[in-house]
Enzyme design. Structure first.
Site, PDB file in Angstrom:
ATOM      1  N   SER A 189       0.810  -1.216   0.000  1.00 20.39           N
ATOM      2  CA  SER A 189       0.000   0.000   0.000  1.00 20.39           C
ATOM      3  C   SER A 189       0.843   1.264   0.000  1.00 20.39           C
ATOM      4  O   SER A 189       1.971   1.283   0.499  1.00 20.39           O
ATOM      5  CB  SER A 189      -0.923  -0.002   1.223  1.00 20.39           C
ATOM      6  OG  SER A 189      -0.172  -0.138   2.412  1.00 20.39           O
ATOM      7  N   GLN A 249       1.619   4.206   1.909  1.00 18.43           N
ATOM      8  CA  GLN A 249       1.482   4.238   3.358  1.00 18.43           C
ATOM      9  C   GLN A 249       2.501   5.159   4.004  1.00 18.43           C
ATOM     10  O   GLN A 249       3.447   5.624   3.365  1.00 18.43           O
ATOM     11  CB  GLN A 249       1.671   2.820   3.928  1.00 18.43           C
ATOM     12  CG  GLN A 249       3.051   2.225   3.620  1.00 18.43           C
ATOM     13  CD  GLN A 249       3.194   0.793   4.121  1.00 18.43           C
ATOM     14  OE1 GLN A 249       3.822   0.553   5.140  1.00 18.43           O
ATOM     15  NE2 GLN A 249       2.608  -0.148   3.386  1.00 18.43           N
ATOM     16  N   HIS A 257       4.117   5.765   8.349  1.00 14.70           N
ATOM     17  CA  HIS A 257       4.081   5.309   9.738  1.00 14.70           C
ATOM     18  C   HIS A 257       4.088   6.527  10.661  1.00 14.70           C
ATOM     19  O   HIS A 257       4.885   7.447  10.474  1.00 14.70           O
ATOM     20  CB  HIS A 257       5.281   4.411  10.034  1.00 14.70           C
ATOM     21  CG  HIS A 257       5.421   3.281   9.057  1.00 14.70           C
ATOM     22  ND1 HIS A 257       4.431   2.341   8.880  1.00 14.70           N
ATOM     23  CD2 HIS A 257       6.420   2.953   8.199  1.00 14.70           C
ATOM     24  CE1 HIS A 257       4.825   1.474   7.948  1.00 14.70           C
ATOM     25  NE2 HIS A 257       6.020   1.835   7.517  1.00 14.70           N
ATOM     26  N   LYS A 293       7.484   3.965  13.962  1.00 16.55           N
ATOM     27  CA  LYS A 293       8.013   2.869  13.156  1.00 16.55           C
ATOM     28  C   LYS A 293       8.964   3.362  12.067  1.00 16.55           C
ATOM     29  O   LYS A 293       8.738   3.134  10.881  1.00 16.55           O
ATOM     30  CB  LYS A 293       6.852   2.083  12.531  1.00 16.55           C
ATOM     31  CG  LYS A 293       7.242   0.750  11.893  1.00 16.55           C
ATOM     32  CD  LYS A 293       6.050   0.176  11.147  1.00 16.55           C
ATOM     33  CE  LYS A 293       6.428  -1.084  10.393  1.00 16.55           C
ATOM     34  NZ  LYS A 293       5.343  -1.563   9.509  1.00 16.55           N
ATOM     35  N   GLU A 347      12.005   2.876   9.678  1.00 18.91           N
ATOM     36  CA  GLU A 347      12.407   1.575   9.138  1.00 18.91           C
ATOM     37  C   GLU A 347      13.483   1.722   8.073  1.00 18.91           C
ATOM     38  O   GLU A 347      13.742   2.814   7.562  1.00 18.91           O
ATOM     39  CB  GLU A 347      11.194   0.842   8.564  1.00 18.91           C
ATOM     40  CG  GLU A 347      10.564   1.521   7.360  1.00 18.91           C
ATOM     41  CD  GLU A 347       9.300   0.816   6.883  1.00 18.91           C
ATOM     42  OE1 GLU A 347       9.091   0.776   5.661  1.00 18.91           O
ATOM     43  OE2 GLU A 347       8.519   0.326   7.712  1.00 18.91           O
ATOM     44  N   HIS A 382       5.440   6.059   1.301  1.00 17.80           N
ATOM     45  CA  HIS A 382       6.239   5.074   0.572  1.00 17.80           C
ATOM     46  C   HIS A 382       5.383   3.862   0.221  1.00 17.80           C
ATOM     47  O   HIS A 382       4.288   3.674   0.765  1.00 17.80           O
ATOM     48  CB  HIS A 382       7.457   4.620   1.394  1.00 17.80           C
ATOM     49  CG  HIS A 382       7.106   3.946   2.682  1.00 17.80           C
ATOM     50  ND1 HIS A 382       6.715   4.653   3.803  1.00 17.80           N
ATOM     51  CD2 HIS A 382       7.075   2.638   3.046  1.00 17.80           C
ATOM     52  CE1 HIS A 382       6.478   3.811   4.802  1.00 17.80           C
ATOM     53  NE2 HIS A 382       6.675   2.581   4.362  1.00 17.80           N
ATOM     54  N   ARG A 435      -2.713   3.726   5.778  1.00 18.69           N
ATOM     55  CA  ARG A 435      -2.761   3.410   4.343  1.00 18.69           C
ATOM     56  C   ARG A 435      -3.705   4.354   3.601  1.00 18.69           C
ATOM     57  O   ARG A 435      -4.706   4.787   4.152  1.00 18.69           O
ATOM     58  CB  ARG A 435      -3.221   1.968   4.135  1.00 18.69           C
ATOM     59  CG  ARG A 435      -2.331   0.922   4.798  1.00 18.69           C
ATOM     60  CD  ARG A 435      -2.888  -0.483   4.600  1.00 18.69           C
ATOM     61  NE  ARG A 435      -2.027  -1.477   5.227  1.00 18.69           N
ATOM     62  CZ  ARG A 435      -2.135  -1.866   6.487  1.00 18.69           C
ATOM     63  NH1 ARG A 435      -3.087  -1.347   7.255  1.00 18.69           N
ATOM     64  NH2 ARG A 435      -1.310  -2.777   6.986  1.00 18.69           N
ATOM     65  N   LYS A 445      -7.149  -3.170   2.096  1.00 18.13           N
ATOM     66  CA  LYS A 445      -7.286  -2.966   3.541  1.00 18.13           C
ATOM     67  C   LYS A 445      -7.884  -1.595   3.857  1.00 18.13           C
ATOM     68  O   LYS A 445      -8.098  -0.769   2.972  1.00 18.13           O
ATOM     69  CB  LYS A 445      -5.915  -3.112   4.220  1.00 18.13           C
ATOM     70  CG  LYS A 445      -5.355  -4.525   4.185  1.00 18.13           C
ATOM     71  CD  LYS A 445      -4.044  -4.604   4.971  1.00 18.13           C
ATOM     72  CE  LYS A 445      -3.494  -6.021   4.973  1.00 18.13           C
ATOM     73  NZ  LYS A 445      -2.230  -6.113   5.747  1.00 18.13           N
TER      74      LYS A 445
END
Length: 437
Positions: A126, A128, A130, A153, A155, A293, A312, A318
């Site tokens: 997706s 998205q 964080h 989050k 990453e 991203h 998302r 979802k």
């Protein structure tokens, strides 16, 4: 070998882990050569022969409740004190908090601050972002069924194969070119908003640029399903017609590919706003909080703060939270930094993102070689992906092979050797957190 491992584990040292797998729809199927499927089968001892048509998307090594790892002693999972089941890594750490080291324990409590993963991506994840810590706490409190923890989050994705992603907003100059070349976007955001973007320039105040970009992106992502489907149909027809007389750009080809995966999805159009990043094996991309991203294709090692919070807004069946995503983004523009890593030794490369929670080491040992991971003040997770070898500490000696995941306590020096070839990755707390390199 099992007897040797059992005897050595009684003295402490490395702890073997049974890890979790996630079968998200975007994952590679076992029949397609999913690295996640291979590692999970080797790690768990579970024969996936009858499940190879399932997608195997993520292999998790860590303490997050959505996919916990379990401690293995002497070839069997370590039961809890009541003998009623397996002891998770988090439970084991809580019973042995000294394994984290004082500084990690003081900062993050009785838990690993990082989550280590392998991803096998067959089709786009997706669009998205964080949330940062503050927003994560709010979202978790309001919607605990959707946002399952209150942590941020940040990453990093380290490419194992060629790896593709969308990441962060393109530059102002590129964005203006997109508005001129892709009339379907103007149709969705409206000519007034598009003109605002076209009239802005690099000399304008940064906050003004971000405000106009935020307005345009929010208008785009908020378009009705009916209008989105109609505009994407026009875009698709136009690009297929033009492909007969010119070579489509990489981004245009990507958009057509995304449309096949997610027909009539607003994420197809939003790809024009984001950088198209292609990583070679051994290159890494890191993402801070509130950065848009989407991973597109390939296999990677991923490390992040211990969280599973995702907001998302497209390319997914979802739950979508478009309003939250559009309001939370930083709207920074420009191509993201690509980490190539730096050599710690002839065989170890370190990837050091600007986050306290984690770093990743990539170790490739040729036949007959050996190396040492020096003792550090925090815990580590090791994952063997190719070959076999030996890992020695002061109190243990383990034969390791592909699929093995191991926890190493703080202040543990580890010697690694191989008679053939060995590829492994280590995740640990960022060295800068300890003010060492």
């Amino acid at each position: 070998m099992e007897t040797e491992l059992k005897n050595n584990h009684q003295g402490g040292g490395l702890k073997r882990l049974r890890c979790s797998v996630q079968n998200y729809v975007w994952g590679k199927k076992g029949t397609e050569g999913s690295e996640v499927a291979r590692l999970y089968e080797l790690n768990s001892g579970y024969d996936i022969a009858f499940e190879k048509k399932k997608p195997f998307a993520e292999f998790w090594v860590g303490t997050h409740g959505s996919g916990p790892s379990f401690v293995v002693e002497g070839g069997v999972e370590n039961g809890d004190s009541n003998g009623s089941g397996s002891l998770s890594l988090k439970e084991w750490i809580c019973k042995n908090p000294n394994v984290l080291g004082d500084k990690v324990l003081d900062k993050w409590g009785c838990d690993l601050p990082f989550l280590f993963k392998v991803l096998s991506v067959a089709k786009a994840l997706s669009i998205q972002a964080h949330p940062d810590k503050e927003l994560a706490k709010v979202l978790h409190k309001l919607h605990p069924n959707l946002y399952k923890d209150d942590n941020h989050k940040p990453e990093m994705a380290l490419a194992v194969t060629e790896f593709e992603a969308l990441c962060s907003f393109i530059s102002l100059e590129e964005l203006k070119a997109v508005l001129r070349d892709v009339p379907e976007i103007v149709e969705l955001v409206g000519s007034a908003v598009a003109n605002q973007l076209l009239q802005i320039n690099e000399q304008d105040h940064e906050e003004k640029v971000k405000s106009v970009l935020r307005s345009a992106f929010t208008h785009l992502m908020s378009a009705s399903k009916e209008m989105t489907a109609e505009v994407i149909s026009k875009l698709k027809s136009r690009l297929y017609t033009e492909s007969e007389t010119r070579q489509l750009t990489g981004k245009e080809q990507l958009v057509l590919q995304l449309e096949k995966q997610y027909p009539a999805d607003i994420g197809v159009i939003s790809a024009f706003f984001l950088n198209y990043v292609k990583l070679n094996p051994g290159e890494a991309l890191y993402l801070g909080a509130n950065e848009p991203h989407a991973y597109l294709h390939g296999e990677c090692i991923e490390c992040m703060a211990t969280s599973d919070n995702v907001v998302r807004a497209g390319l997914t069946p979802k739950h979508l939270d478009i309003q939250t995503l559009c309001s939370m983004l930083t709207y920074k523009q420009g191509f993201p930094e690509i980490l190539k890593g730096f050599a710690l030794s002839p065989y170890i490369t370190r990837y050091l993102p600007p986050f306290d929670e984690f770093e990743v080491d990539r170790c490739i040992l040729p036949r007959g070689a050996s190396t040492v991971f020096p003792a550090i003040p925090g815990p580590s997770i090791f994952l063997v992906v190719v070959g076999e070898g030996k890992m020695r500490t002061e109190s243990s000696k383990d034969v390791v092979m592909e699929g093995d995941a191991l926890f190493a306590p703080a202040n543990t020096e580890i010697s690694v050797s191989t008679p053939s070839e060995l590829h492994l990755y280590r995740a640990g707390v960022n060295s800068r957190f300890f003010q060492i390199l």
